[in-house]
Design a protein around this motif. Structure first.
Motif, PDB file in Angstrom:
ATOM      1  N   VAL A   4       0.862  -1.181   0.000  1.00 12.66           N
ATOM      2  CA  VAL A   4       0.000   0.000   0.000  1.00 12.66           C
ATOM      3  C   VAL A   4       0.902   1.236   0.000  1.00 12.66           C
ATOM      4  N   GLU A   5       0.810   2.033  -1.049  1.00 13.45           N
ATOM      5  CA  GLU A   5       1.648   3.214  -1.195  1.00 13.45           C
ATOM      6  C   GLU A   5       0.793   4.472  -1.109  1.00 13.45           C
ATOM      7  N   GLN A   6       1.203   5.399  -0.274  1.00 14.87           N
ATOM      8  CA  GLN A   6       0.469   6.663  -0.135  1.00 14.87           C
ATOM      9  C   GLN A   6       1.310   7.823  -0.646  1.00 14.87           C
ATOM     10  N   SER A   7       0.619   8.775  -1.262  1.00 15.66           N
ATOM     11  CA  SER A   7       1.313   9.969  -1.738  1.00 15.66           C
ATOM     12  C   SER A   7       0.405  11.187  -1.598  1.00 15.66           C
ATOM     13  N   PRO A   8       1.008  12.388  -1.391  1.00 13.83           N
ATOM     14  CA  PRO A   8       2.428  12.565  -1.097  1.00 13.83           C
ATOM     15  C   PRO A   8       2.727  12.170   0.344  1.00 13.83           C
ATOM     16  N   PRO A   9       3.970  11.998   0.727  1.00 15.46           N
ATOM     17  CA  PRO A   9       4.289  11.686   2.125  1.00 15.46           C
ATOM     18  C   PRO A   9       4.066  12.881   3.042  1.00 15.46           C
ATOM     19  N   LEU A  11       2.488  17.108   3.128  1.00 16.24           N
ATOM     20  CA  LEU A  11       1.723  18.133   2.427  1.00 16.24           C
ATOM     21  C   LEU A  11       1.492  19.295   3.372  1.00 16.24           C
ATOM     22  N   ILE A  12       1.829  20.486   2.906  1.00 14.07           N
ATOM     23  CA  ILE A  12       1.617  21.697   3.700  1.00 14.07           C
ATOM     24  C   ILE A  12       0.669  22.606   2.941  1.00 14.07           C
ATOM     25  N   LEU A  13      -0.395  23.044   3.608  1.00  9.78           N
ATOM     26  CA  LEU A  13      -1.422  23.872   2.982  1.00  9.78           C
ATOM     27  C   LEU A  13      -1.702  25.112   3.820  1.00  9.78           C
ATOM     28  N   GLN A  14      -2.223  26.125   3.151  1.00  8.68           N
ATOM     29  CA  GLN A  14      -2.809  27.254   3.864  1.00  8.68           C
ATOM     30  C   GLN A  14      -4.280  26.947   4.113  1.00  8.68           C
ATOM     31  N   GLU A  15      -4.761  27.438   5.223  1.00 10.22           N
ATOM     32  CA  GLU A  15      -6.173  27.248   5.557  1.00 10.22           C
ATOM     33  C   GLU A  15      -7.051  27.699   4.386  1.00 10.22           C
ATOM     34  N   GLY A  16      -8.048  26.893   4.057  1.00 10.54           N
ATOM     35  CA  GLY A  16      -8.957  27.213   2.960  1.00 10.54           C
ATOM     36  C   GLY A  16      -8.629  26.502   1.659  1.00 10.54           C
ATOM     37  N   ALA A  17      -7.424  25.949   1.551  1.00 10.57           N
ATOM     38  CA  ALA A  17      -7.025  25.266   0.324  1.00 10.57           C
ATOM     39  C   ALA A  17      -7.660  23.878   0.262  1.00 10.57           C
ATOM     40  N   ASN A  18      -7.690  23.338  -0.961  1.00 10.33           N
ATOM     41  CA  ASN A  18      -8.177  21.975  -1.187  1.00 10.33           C
ATOM     42  C   ASN A  18      -6.995  21.039  -1.410  1.00 10.33           C
ATOM     43  N   SER A  19      -7.196  19.756  -1.159  1.00  8.64           N
ATOM     44  CA  SER A  19      -6.109  18.806  -1.381  1.00  8.64           C
ATOM     45  C   SER A  19      -6.653  17.436  -1.745  1.00  8.64           C
ATOM     46  N   THR A  20      -5.791  16.646  -2.385  1.00  5.49           N
ATOM     47  CA  THR A  20      -6.115  15.267  -2.743  1.00  5.49           C
ATOM     48  C   THR A  20      -4.995  14.359  -2.289  1.00  5.49           C
ATOM     49  N   LEU A  21      -5.348  13.352  -1.520  1.00  8.23           N
ATOM     50  CA  LEU A  21      -4.386  12.354  -1.058  1.00  8.23           C
ATOM     51  C   LEU A  21      -4.675  11.058  -1.813  1.00  8.23           C
ATOM     52  N   GLN A  91      -6.767  -7.963   1.591  1.00 11.98           N
ATOM     53  CA  GLN A  91      -6.632  -8.566   0.266  1.00 11.98           C
ATOM     54  C   GLN A  91      -7.271  -9.937   0.284  1.00 11.98           C
ATOM     55  N   GLY A  92      -8.061 -10.220  -0.751  1.00  5.40           N
ATOM     56  CA  GLY A  92      -8.671 -11.532  -0.850  1.00  5.40           C
ATOM     57  C   GLY A  92      -9.543 -11.827   0.349  1.00  5.40           C
ATOM     58  N   GLY A  93      -9.390 -13.014   0.910  1.00  2.18           N
ATOM     59  CA  GLY A  93     -10.193 -13.422   2.058  1.00  2.18           C
ATOM     60  C   GLY A  93      -9.559 -13.093   3.394  1.00  2.18           C
ATOM     61  N   SER A  94      -8.433 -12.350   3.370  1.00  2.00           N
ATOM     62  CA  SER A  94      -7.746 -12.025   4.614  1.00  2.00           C
ATOM     63  C   SER A  94      -8.587 -11.087   5.464  1.00  2.00           C
ATOM     64  N   GLU A  95      -8.455 -11.234   6.788  1.00  2.00           N
ATOM     65  CA  GLU A  95      -9.122 -10.330   7.727  1.00  2.00           C
ATOM     66  C   GLU A  95      -8.138  -9.304   8.289  1.00  2.00           C
ATOM     67  N   LYS A  96      -6.921  -9.288   7.763  1.00  2.00           N
ATOM     68  CA  LYS A  96      -5.879  -8.440   8.324  1.00  2.00           C
ATOM     69  C   LYS A  96      -5.717  -7.180   7.488  1.00  2.00           C
ATOM     70  N   LEU A  97      -5.853  -6.019   8.137  1.00  2.00           N
ATOM     71  CA  LEU A  97      -5.638  -4.756   7.459  1.00  2.00           C
ATOM     72  C   LEU A  97      -4.147  -4.499   7.281  1.00  2.00           C
ATOM     73  N   VAL A  98      -3.794  -4.026   6.096  1.00  2.00           N
ATOM     74  CA  VAL A  98      -2.421  -3.588   5.817  1.00  2.00           C
ATOM     75  C   VAL A  98      -2.474  -2.087   5.611  1.00  2.00           C
ATOM     76  N   PHE A  99      -1.643  -1.369   6.356  1.00  2.00           N
ATOM     77  CA  PHE A  99      -1.663   0.092   6.320  1.00  2.00           C
ATOM     78  C   PHE A  99      -0.571   0.639   5.420  1.00  2.00           C
ATOM     79  N   GLY A 100      -0.872   1.760   4.772  1.00  2.00           N
ATOM     80  CA  GLY A 100       0.168   2.550   4.148  1.00  2.00           C
ATOM     81  C   GLY A 100       0.937   3.320   5.207  1.00  2.00           C
ATOM     82  N   LYS A 101       2.007   3.980   4.793  1.00  2.00           N
ATOM     83  CA  LYS A 101       2.847   4.705   5.749  1.00  2.00           C
ATOM     84  C   LYS A 101       2.311   6.100   6.063  1.00  2.00           C
TER      85      LYS A 101
END
Lengths: 109, 112
Positions: A4-9, A11-21, A91-101
């Protein structure tokens, strides 16, 4: 196992801005979840979104399982949105959550 | 959110001593989980339980054991703590396997 890959690692915003993770997966997934960890360490479940789009106030999330990604949108950001955002999935039938960083978000006043 | 409490919230101990962390939930969720959170690694699953007396290993189970004698309590034991087990430990619960998870406040453990 699934990656599981997350981006960006970071993010710095000014109040009122929009963002997408973004969260990318290495294989097909189910049970995709988004969490917010506030600066005091508390983890809050934002969305349980195996597919499709959900909205909760200023936040919305979209998962496209067939293309192996999920997006978290934050509109009109506030300082209280600061913290780390994690996506996690099984993933699949697993009950274990895998987290991104995580994506560390800082919203400045 | 599910009513999940963890005790203790902070603990400092010495290498080689046994440590038990407790997770208590009031939501009657069937599944309970223990994670550890470390810088650069995110959250990693240690053990989980899918019912009373039913447990399974996670990604980083070595050096840890768990027990669940009743629905509301899930115990994590470090039989002989090591400095590498210094971490923040989170408990989580869910109604069903791989469904929406809810987290407790965490326990910060320091092993000297």
């Amino acid at each position: 196992g699934i990656q599981v890959e997350q981006s960006p690692p970071d993010l710095i915003l000014q109040e009122g801005a929009n963002s997408t993770l973004r969260c990318n997966f290495s294989d097909s997934v189910n049970n995709l979840q988004w969490f917010h960890q506030n600066p005091w360490g508390q983890l809050i479940n934002l969305f349980y979104i195996p597919s499709g789009t959900k909205q909760n106030g200023r936040l919305s999330a979209t998962t496209v399982a067939t293309e192996r990604y999920s997006l978290l949108y934050i509109s009109s950001s506030q300082t209280t949105d600061s913290g780390v955002y994690f996506c996690a999935t099984t993933q699949g039938g697993s009950e274990k959550l895998v987290f991104g960083k995580g994506t560390k978000l800082t919203v400045n006043p | 959110d599910a009513g999940i409490t963890q005790s203790p919230r902070h603990k400092v101990t010495e290498t080689g001593t046994p440590v038990t962390l407790r997770c208590h939930q009031t939501e009657n969720h069937r599944y309970m989980y223990w994670y550890r959170q470390d810088p650069g690694h995110g959250l990693r699953l240690i053990h989980y339980s899918y019912g009373v007396k039913d447990t399974d290993k996670g990604e980083v189970s070595d050096g840890y054991s768990v027990s669940r004698s009743k629905t509301e309590d899930f115990l994590l034991t470090l039989e002989s703590a090591t400095s590498s087990q210094t971490s923040v430990y989170f408990c989580a619960t869910s109604l069903a396997g791989a469904s929406e998870q809810f987290f407790g406040p965490g326990t910060r453990l320091t092993v000297l």
